[in-house]
Design an enzyme around this catalytic site. Structure first.
Site, mmCIF file in Angstrom:
data_model
loop_
_atom_site.group_PDB
_atom_site.id
_atom_site.type_symbol
_atom_site.label_atom_id
_atom_site.label_comp_id
_atom_site.label_asym_id
_atom_site.label_seq_id
_atom_site.Cartn_x
_atom_site.Cartn_y
_atom_site.Cartn_z
ATOM 1 N N ARG A 131 -21.536 -17.936 -11.065
ATOM 2 C CA ARG A 131 -21.354 -17.508 -10.562
ATOM 3 C C ARG A 131 -21.284 -16.600 -10.378
ATOM 4 N NH1 ARG A 131 -21.161 -19.559 -4.825
ATOM 5 N NH2 ARG A 131 -20.917 -21.810 -5.239
ATOM 6 N N SER A 141 -6.857 -18.966 5.921
ATOM 7 C CA SER A 141 -7.239 -20.376 6.076
ATOM 8 C C SER A 141 -5.936 -20.751 4.958
ATOM 9 C CB SER A 141 -8.503 -21.449 5.758
ATOM 10 O OG SER A 141 -7.979 -22.509 5.860
ATOM 11 N N GLY A 148 -2.265 -23.306 3.674
ATOM 12 C CA GLY A 148 -2.868 -24.170 2.296
ATOM 13 C C GLY A 148 -3.655 -23.991 1.647
ATOM 14 N N GLN A 172 -7.312 -28.414 -2.145
ATOM 15 C CA GLN A 172 -8.202 -29.150 -3.224
ATOM 16 C C GLN A 172 -7.714 -28.529 -4.386
ATOM 17 O OE1 GLN A 172 -12.225 -29.650 -2.674
ATOM 18 N NE2 GLN A 172 -12.104 -30.350 -4.867
ATOM 19 N N GLY A 224 -13.295 -23.296 -9.062
ATOM 20 C CA GLY A 224 -12.285 -23.006 -8.509
ATOM 21 C C GLY A 224 -11.920 -21.556 -7.789
ATOM 22 N N GLU A 225 -12.964 -20.635 -8.491
ATOM 23 C CA GLU A 225 -12.464 -19.649 -8.425
ATOM 24 C C GLU A 225 -12.598 -18.970 -6.886
ATOM 25 O OE1 GLU A 225 -14.038 -14.752 -10.649
ATOM 26 O OE2 GLU A 225 -15.195 -17.289 -11.116
ATOM 27 N N ARG A 255 -11.186 -20.424 -4.266
ATOM 28 C CA ARG A 255 -9.854 -20.376 -4.245
ATOM 29 C C ARG A 255 -8.711 -19.603 -4.305
ATOM 30 N NH1 ARG A 255 -9.927 -26.342 -5.872
ATOM 31 N NH2 ARG A 255 -12.402 -26.004 -6.437
ATOM 32 N N GLU A 294 -20.461 -28.329 -11.926
ATOM 33 C CA GLU A 294 -19.332 -27.925 -10.700
ATOM 34 C C GLU A 294 -19.985 -27.306 -9.407
ATOM 35 O OE1 GLU A 294 -16.905 -26.189 -8.002
ATOM 36 O OE2 GLU A 294 -17.327 -25.298 -8.868
ATOM 37 N N ASN A 295 -20.933 -26.234 -9.813
ATOM 38 C CA ASN A 295 -21.573 -24.952 -9.183
ATOM 39 C C ASN A 295 -22.895 -25.810 -8.426
ATOM 40 O OD1 ASN A 295 -20.395 -22.669 -9.019
ATOM 41 N ND2 ASN A 295 -20.647 -22.365 -11.343
#
Length: 760
Positions: A37, A51, A56, A59, A93-94, A96, A127-128
């Site tokens: 990504r 959010s 918090g 995940q 998780g970039e 987040r 994952e992507n």
């Protein structure tokens, strides 16, 4: 101590014992250099940061200890930025991780796992793939990196991620798109479904050409020209303009020597059959996707054929001579010759002359003529004359084919003869008509009287034909032409009148009498009824006086509607004819107020008055408010109260003067007194003094009384009534308007001037 309600949890494994979980400082994590990504939506990041700031991170992200090959670079970066060196590398998780930094969070929950470079890259790609917002380009770039790093094929990649072979090939093909196309994909100007057909074009210049057409606005009818090509339109464009079917090739597709760099078409990677999974939308495996290569082979083939023809001593026809032989690019036929390689010129269906006479052509020494196609100079057409074809067929032992060829030649000769006769006949008919029209046009420079009259009648008849039914009826009523076949009546009138062009002007004025408030509102500078006004000026019609008269009549009608008992207008013909409308005698004992009450509509007088007053206020101030009152006196009366609804007089049309009536007829003019019943029925005043006869111009727009000598059909019931003259119908006739019943148009009847006098 624990009890039955406690939840047993496992301790975080030590390093090297498997995955561990911890809250890590955000700044202790470095982003990955291999994450597929590349684009992160700032709007989405801000929403995610808000959010996280509120509730918090729910995940954890996935990290691994910073690999040794990155430690030195990270140490240098940390020293430059004056911070501690990162201890971990981000795997997944970039979004987040970036949102936590925007939200000002100090720590982030993370899953820590020891992973090799290959395992980290595979995890990132897979994952992507599970994310809905990953773009096809980012997905393709991930496939490419993983396949190169692990040395696996597209089939193995598809098996690893659970996707089909065609899916993987489609994603990988988008990487062949030029850099401008990739940027258009990232910016959302180009969809993947539109980008894939363009990426299949092997030439970068052609890709750019197709890309510009695909992303350029092409004028949608309801979007102000902002719409672009759809995926289906782009796909059709690429197949029709940037692909060529090999079955149309003039060269040998198996010849690898035609273009040494390209090789044979059957083994070319740019042929759709070489990668069928990528061209599932193309219905043939023999389609070339590289037009420049195809064009180069055609040119090389043309050069080779020309050289062979020259070496054989064949005649070559090109230039203007070739264009005369091949006049049409669609039929492909060569005038006076038979093509060796076209089944259309062969006597045997499905076989060319070359196939039928192959050996005879070599043994006979007959050399075909080569014609350079003027519509496609890369094509050389091999032809022979009909006599040469006959000789070749005889030598080849094709007796039946020879017989058929003779029959075809005879048929073609007859057909050519018929075509020439037909063409000559068409040329003759067209030319003499053109010459007649030319001489007529020249004659109009100094036209004769007959020319002017004939042209005027033709124009008038044409205009009469163009009138709609309502206008035709209206004009027939104005001119007293009857009610049957109004258009035919107007056309006949154009033939009878000495000056039919005046009738044409009347028709144009009638067609131009429309009042279009919506059009004038949106086009304030547009001329108002130009043809109507032009004819009115030419005929001496006082438009301002008519406007003043109509306003005065409307005011009188409004006043009468408000006070019906004060009015003293005569009963309309329908009321005089009886309640049944069939000519019964009306009872004269009823006063005007009673008649008005019987004919009144359900609308109250106050409402009617308010409506008419509002209409009067909306009228333009073309005439002074006092002009109508001055014309009618202090008390305006409803003369022709519905004149505003009736058509205004168009023009003064001069018809042939009627035959002078006999002295003893009611229509006789001058100072003669009516005889017979008319004289007996006249009152004492009429009998004792000669009646003054007015001209139509003197009666126009004035109130008149119908005299007892009006005994013509449909006129007798108006004797003694008063009406308003609204139009001149000839040298001695006028049109009189009488008020109609409530809610109805006024009644208009034509009278001779001797049947009317000015009302007192």
């Amino acid at each position: 101590m624990t009890d039955a309600h406690d939840t047993i949890t496992h301790a975080i494994p030590a390093a090297g014992a498997g995955a561990g979980f911890a809250h890590l400082p955000v700044l202790s994590i470095a982003r990955s250099l291999t994450n597929p990504r590349k684009h992160f939506d700032p709007v989405f990041l801000q929403e995610l940061a808000d959010s996280i700031k509120a509730t918090g991170v729910h995940q954890p992200i996935l990290v691994r200890p910073l690999p040794a090959h990155r430690v030195a670079d990270e140490q240098a970066w940390a020293k430059t930025e004056k911070r501690e060196r990162a201890q971990y590398e981000l795997i997944a998780g970039e979004h987040r991780w970036r949102a936590c930094q925007m939200a000002g969070m100090a720590e982030i929950p993370a899953m820590i796992r020891d992973m090799t470079d290959a395992e980290a890259l595979e995890a990132q790609v897979i994952e992507n793939l599970q994310r809905k917002d990953v773009s096809e380009l980012e997905e393709a770039e991930g496939f490419q990196v993983l396949m190169q790093h692990q040395g696996i094929s597209a089939d193995q990649m598809g098996a690893k991620i659970g996707k089909s072979r065609a899916y993987v090939y489609g994603r990988l093909k988008i990487l062949d798109l030029c850099e401008e196309g990739r940027q258009a994909l990232r910016e959302g100007k180009l969809d993947y479904s539109c980008g894939l057909p363009i990426a299949r074009i092997p030439n970068e210049q052609l890709q750019l050409k197709a890309l510009q057409r695909a992303i350029a606005p092409h004028g949608g009818w309801n979007d102000g020209g902002r719409s672009r090509m759809s995926a289906r339109e782009v796909q059709y464009m690429c197949q029709s303009e940037f692909m060529t079917k090999l079955e149309y090739a003039r060269f040998d597709r198996e010849d690898a020597t035609l273009c040494a760099t390209a090789g044979a078409c059957s083994t070319c990677p740019n042929r759709t059959g070489a990668n069928p999974d990528l061209f599932t939308d193309v219905d043939s495996a023999d389609v070339c996707t590289n037009p420049p290569c195809f064009k180069a082979k055609e040119e090389a083939h043309a050069v080779r054929v020309r050289k062979q023809a020259q070496d054989m001593g064949c005649e070559i026809i090109d230039g203007r001579a070739a264009k005369e032989l091949v006049p049409s690019a669609y039929s492909g036929g060569v005038t006076g010759y038979l093509r060796l390689d076209s089944p259309s010129d062969s006597p045997v269906k499905g076989k060319t002359l070359r196939k039928l006479t192959h050996k005879a052509l070599e043994e006979s020494g007959i050399k075909p003529t080569m014609v350079v196609n003027p519509h496609d100079e890369k094509e050389l057409i091999a032809v022979v004359t009909p006599n040469q074809a006959e000789e070749l067929l005889k030598m080849a032992g094709k007796a039946e084919a020879h017989k058929q060829l003779l029959a075809d030649n005879e048929r073609d000769a007859k057909q050519n003869e018929q075509n020439q006769k037909k063409q000559a006949e068409e040329t003759y008919e067209r030319d003499w008509r053109t010459e007649v029209a030319r001489q007529i046009a020249v004659h109009t420079k100094e036209p004769s009287d007959a020319c002017l009259v004939t042209a005027a009648r033709m124009v008038t008849q044409h205009l009469a034909t163009s009138l709609n039914g309502e206008y035709a009826k209206e004009l027939c009523k104005m001119l007293e032409l009857g009610k049957v076949a109004p258009k035919d009546a107007i056309r006949d009138l154009a033939n009878d009148w000495a000056h039919p062009i005046a009738l044409a002007g009347a028709i144009l004025a009638l067609r131009d009498k429309h009042y279009s408030p919506w059009y004038y509102e949106h086009n304030p500078s547009a001329p108002r009824n130009p043809e109507l006004m032009a004819m009115a000026e030419a005929c001496g019609v006082d438009v301002e006086a008519i406007k003043a008269q109509v306003k005065a009549n409307m005011r009188a009608a409004a006043k009468q509607s408000a006070n019906p008992a004060e009015g003293d207008t005569p009963l309309p013909p329908a009321a005089r004819a009886g309640a049944d409308g069939k000519g019964g005698k009306a009872k004269k004992s009823k006063n005007p107020a009673a008649r008005a009450a019987e004919d009144a509509e359900k609308l109250s007088s106050a409402a009617a008055t308010a409506g008419i007053a509002a209409a009067l206020q909306s009228l333009s101030g073309d005439a002074a408010p006092g002009a109508a009152e001055a014309a009618l006196g202090d008390e305006a009366v409803p003369v022709a109260a519905a004149a505003a609804q009736a058509p205004a007089p168009l023009v003064t049309l001069k018809r042939p003067k009627p035959t002078a009536p006999a002295a003893d007829t009611p229509a006789s003019g001058g100072q003669q007194e009516p005889a017979g019943d008319a004289q007996d029925s006249a009152d004492a005043k009429t009998a004792t003094a000669p009646k003054q006869v007015y001209t139509p111009e003197e009666l126009l727009a004035n109130r008149v009384t119908v005299l007892p000598n009006a005994t013509g059909r449909g006129k007798k019931i108006y004797i003694g009534d008063e009406g308003t003259v609204v139009a001149i119908m000839g040298d001695a006739a006028v049109d009189v308007s009488f008020p109609g019943p409530k809610g109805c148009k006024p009644v208009r009847v034509a009278f001779h001037v001797t049947e009317l006098e000015l009302a007192e």
